[in-house]
Design an enzyme around this catalytic site. Structure first.
Site, PDB file in Angstrom:
ATOM      1  N   CYS A  58      -4.742  -9.870   3.154  1.00 35.38           N
ATOM      2  CA  CYS A  58      -5.850  -8.985   3.538  1.00 35.38           C
ATOM      3  C   CYS A  58      -7.108  -9.703   4.015  1.00 35.38           C
ATOM      4  O   CYS A  58      -7.527  -9.526   5.153  1.00 35.38           O
ATOM      5  CB  CYS A  58      -6.188  -8.063   2.372  1.00 35.38           C
ATOM      6  SG  CYS A  58      -4.761  -7.169   1.772  1.00 35.38           S
TER       7      CYS A  58
ATOM      8  N   VAL B  54       0.832  -1.201   0.000  1.00 34.81           N
ATOM      9  CA  VAL B  54       0.000   0.000   0.000  1.00 34.81           C
ATOM     10  C   VAL B  54       0.872   1.258   0.000  1.00 34.81           C
ATOM     11  O   VAL B  54       0.676   2.164  -0.819  1.00 34.81           O
ATOM     12  CB  VAL B  54      -0.977  -0.020   1.197  1.00 34.81           C
ATOM     13  CG1 VAL B  54      -1.685   1.313   1.344  1.00 34.81           C
ATOM     14  CG2 VAL B  54      -1.991  -1.136   1.014  1.00 34.81           C
TER      15      VAL B  54
HETATM   16  C1  UGA Z   1      -8.051  -7.692  -1.580  1.00 33.61           C
HETATM   17  C2  UGA Z   1      -9.175  -6.819  -2.149  1.00 33.61           C
HETATM   18  O1  UGA Z   1      -9.655  -7.376  -3.368  1.00 33.61           O
HETATM   19  C3  UGA Z   1      -8.683  -5.387  -2.388  1.00 33.61           C
HETATM   20  O2  UGA Z   1      -9.773  -4.573  -2.820  1.00 33.61           O
HETATM   21  C4  UGA Z   1      -8.127  -4.830  -1.069  1.00 33.61           C
HETATM   22  O3  UGA Z   1      -7.607  -3.531  -1.240  1.00 33.61           O
HETATM   23  C5  UGA Z   1      -7.008  -5.738  -0.574  1.00 33.61           C
HETATM   24  O4  UGA Z   1      -7.529  -7.081  -0.390  1.00 33.61           O
HETATM   25  C6  UGA Z   1      -6.517  -5.169   0.733  1.00 33.61           C
HETATM   26  O5  UGA Z   1      -7.289  -5.156   1.693  1.00 33.61           O
HETATM   27  O6  UGA Z   1      -5.416  -4.612   0.757  1.00 33.61           O
HETATM   28  P1  UGA Z   1      -5.922  -8.951  -2.651  1.00 33.61           P
HETATM   29  O7  UGA Z   1      -5.714  -9.550  -1.301  1.00 33.61           O
HETATM   30  O8  UGA Z   1      -4.768  -8.374  -3.379  1.00 33.61           O
HETATM   31  O9  UGA Z   1      -7.030  -7.780  -2.584  1.00 33.61           O
HETATM   32  O10 UGA Z   1      -6.491 -10.102  -3.582  1.00 33.61           O
HETATM   33  P2  UGA Z   1      -7.893 -10.521  -4.252  1.00 33.61           P
HETATM   34  O11 UGA Z   1      -7.788 -10.356  -5.707  1.00 33.61           O
HETATM   35  O12 UGA Z   1      -9.035  -9.871  -3.586  1.00 33.61           O
HETATM   36  O13 UGA Z   1      -7.907 -12.095  -3.926  1.00 33.61           O
HETATM   37  C7  UGA Z   1      -7.937 -12.568  -2.587  1.00 33.61           C
HETATM   38  C8  UGA Z   1      -8.108 -14.069  -2.563  1.00 33.61           C
HETATM   39  O14 UGA Z   1      -9.392 -14.458  -3.023  1.00 33.61           O
HETATM   40  C9  UGA Z   1      -7.107 -14.830  -3.452  1.00 33.61           C
HETATM   41  O15 UGA Z   1      -6.639 -15.952  -2.761  1.00 33.61           O
HETATM   42  C10 UGA Z   1      -7.927 -15.226  -4.670  1.00 33.61           C
HETATM   43  O16 UGA Z   1      -7.476 -16.389  -5.297  1.00 33.61           O
HETATM   44  C11 UGA Z   1      -9.297 -15.468  -4.011  1.00 33.61           C
HETATM   45  N1  UGA Z   1     -10.429 -15.323  -4.950  1.00 33.61           N
HETATM   46  C12 UGA Z   1     -10.701 -14.129  -5.505  1.00 33.61           C
HETATM   47  C13 UGA Z   1     -11.209 -16.438  -5.241  1.00 33.61           C
HETATM   48  O17 UGA Z   1     -10.973 -17.573  -4.739  1.00 33.61           O
HETATM   49  N2  UGA Z   1     -12.273 -16.278  -6.092  1.00 33.61           N
HETATM   50  C14 UGA Z   1     -12.580 -15.093  -6.656  1.00 33.61           C
HETATM   51  O18 UGA Z   1     -13.579 -15.026  -7.418  1.00 33.61           O
HETATM   52  C15 UGA Z   1     -11.783 -13.991  -6.363  1.00 33.61           C
END
Ligand code: UGA
Length: 435
Positions: A262, A11
């Site tokens: 996160c 961040v």
């Molecule tokens: C997440 C949020 O999406 C951001 O908006 C936020 O700013 C960030 O946390 C934070 O709080 O700093 P991030 O952790 O980078 O972002 O990743 P995501 O893309 O949200 O994925 C998180 C997890 O969910 C991953 O393990 C991903 O594989 C999983 N996921 C995501 C799924 O299993 N299915 C989905 O449809 C989407």
């Protein structure tokens, strides 16, 4: 306008680099000397697409600087962003030690009117606590504290920062509001919705957003389980649900459970705060416990696909990071699944395009491979744990030839079941066939 950013994690560093790209003069501070030394050479030490070139470009213009300590030059900053880590404690609450420490260090250096901004993900009420710490450490300082949570995703952090769905700013004073407006002026110009609210509301918006997204993922994972019992196809279910604009099609992709730095941490914090304030959120408690058990369940799924016995068997793992386009291993499903397989006697051969250096710090007893095919050598099964693009078009004939047994367990649903079966694979994925 001059800005100081405290903390150069995802961040802090992305915000610092992007604000300098907007034209502001940014100084980033981190107490980790190794990080600052690397940054001063233009190396962010983390893999994030586009970040290194953005850092280098803005360093060259002189608008982006890195330093290892709090010095007098901070006095010239009108905005100080706190973007330090808030890791989970045993009781589920976020550890705010680094946030409070940053406030203590910065307080004596406040000079002229300054807006101190919490960009770290912090529980509701933290802005007030930061205000008290600043006041205590410099009685006459002229400042306000704002909450400005960040919503960027790893892997697409710069795009998310430059073109956000919204910007949330929690401020109590008009003066602070004016300065924060100036900070985000470049985004006003592209008509980004900017929400001004109270600091408490801004703090809660961040947790509610992450919790909702984690709930969506958990929901589709539970529906995927039901699909496996009933013979329905989770992709068709998710796609059709997503076409309803009230539901939306994002974050309905089933998988091995969410990970990262996160969602797991923020859900625990929200649940702990809700309990502490006497307003527990049962839904989030369920999301946390289901997601935890899901990773163990995935290990059992793999073992079952290998004839319910992996003792002494080689298993190829492709993908280790919690999602593609990052080298971040924090709370990655692989950190639960791989040790469970090893405990059952499996020998793991793994490959990840960017995450292996990080993974080596977390996982033991792995044969680290240089490419996907090397991982397959002599393996009884191939498991996809992360959906990196380069895994989407692998040479399936070569995979079949290299594997000892043509078994693929695809925990990210990268391939199409019918095609895989036609090719003679035993293909197991998530929520797409009855098991
Ligand atoms: C997440 C949020 O999406 C951001 O908006 C936020 O700013 C960030 O946390 C934070 O709080 O700093 P991030 O952790 O980078 O972002 O990743 P995501 O893309 O949200 O994925 C998180 C997890 O969910 C991953 O393990 C991903 O594989 C999983 N996921 C995501 C799924 O299993 N299915 C989905 O449809 C989407």
């Amino acid at each position: 306008m001059k800005i100081t950013v405290i903390g150069t994690g995802y961040v802090g560093l992305v915000s610092g680099a992007c604000f300098s790209e907007f034209g502001f003069e940014v100084t980033c501070i981190d107490k980790d000397k190794k990080k600052i030394d690397a940054l001063n050479k233009g190396n962010p030490l983390i893999y994030e697409p586009g970040l290194e070139s953005l850092v280098k470009k803005n360093m060259k213009t002189g608008r982006l600087k890195f330093q290892n300590s709090f010095t007098d030059n901070i006095k010239k900053s009108q905005i100080i962003l706190i973007a330090v880590g808030t890791p989970t404690q045993r009781n589920g609450h976020a550890n705010l030690e680094h946030v409070f420490d940053a406030a203590k260090q910065v307080a004596p250096l406040l000079s002229g009117y300054t807006v101190v901004v919490n960009k770290s993900t912090v529980p509701v009420g933290t802005a007030k606590r930061v205000f008290s710490i600043l006041k205590k450490n410099q009685r006459n300082a002229d400042f306000d504290v704002a909450s400005n949570p960040e919503f960027l995703r790893e892997g697409s952090a710069i795009e998310d920062f430059m073109r956000p769905n919204r910007v949330v700013i929690g401020v109590d004073s008009l003066k602070a509001k004016r300065i924060m407006k100036e900070l985000y002026r470049p985004l006003f110009l592209i008509e980004t919705p900017i929400i001004f609210t109270s600091p408490q509301t801004a703090e809660l918006i961040k947790y509610a957003s992450n919790a909702f997204l984690a709930t969506k993922i958990t929901f589709i994972n539970q529906i995927a389980d039901l699909c496996e019992k009933s013979g329905a196809d989770v992709h068709d279910v998710a796609k059709s649900m997503g076409l309803d604009k009230r539901i939306g099609d994002k974050f309905l992709h089933p998988g091995p459970g969410f990970g990262g730095s996160c969602f797991p941490k923020d859900n625990l914090e929200l649940a702990a705060t809700a309990r502490a304030l006497g307003s527990p959120i049962g839904l989030i408690e369920e999301v946390i416990s289901f997601n935890k058990s899901r990773k163990k369940k995935m290990a059992r799924k793999i073992i079952l696909a290998c004839g319910n016995n992996v003792k002494g068997k080689k298993i190829a793992i492709l993908g280790l990071t919690f999602k593609p386009n990052t080298d971040d291993m924090r709370d990655s499903p692989s950190l639960d699944i791989i040790p469970a397989l090893q405990k059952a006697g499996a020998k793991i051969q793994a490959y990840d395009p960017e995450g292996m250096d990080q993974a080596k710090g977390y996982l033991r007893g792995i044969k680290w491979c240089n490419n996907p095919y090397e991982a397959l050598d002599g393996a009884e099964a191939l498991v996809f744990l992360t959906e990196w693009n380069q895994f989407r078009a692998l040479d399936l004939k070569r995979i079949k030839k290299t594997l000892k047994k043509p078994t693929i367990i695809d925990l990210r649903n990268i391939y199409v079941p019918e095609q895989m079966k036609k090719m003679g694979f035993k293909y197991i994925s998530i929520g797409r066939e009855a098991v």
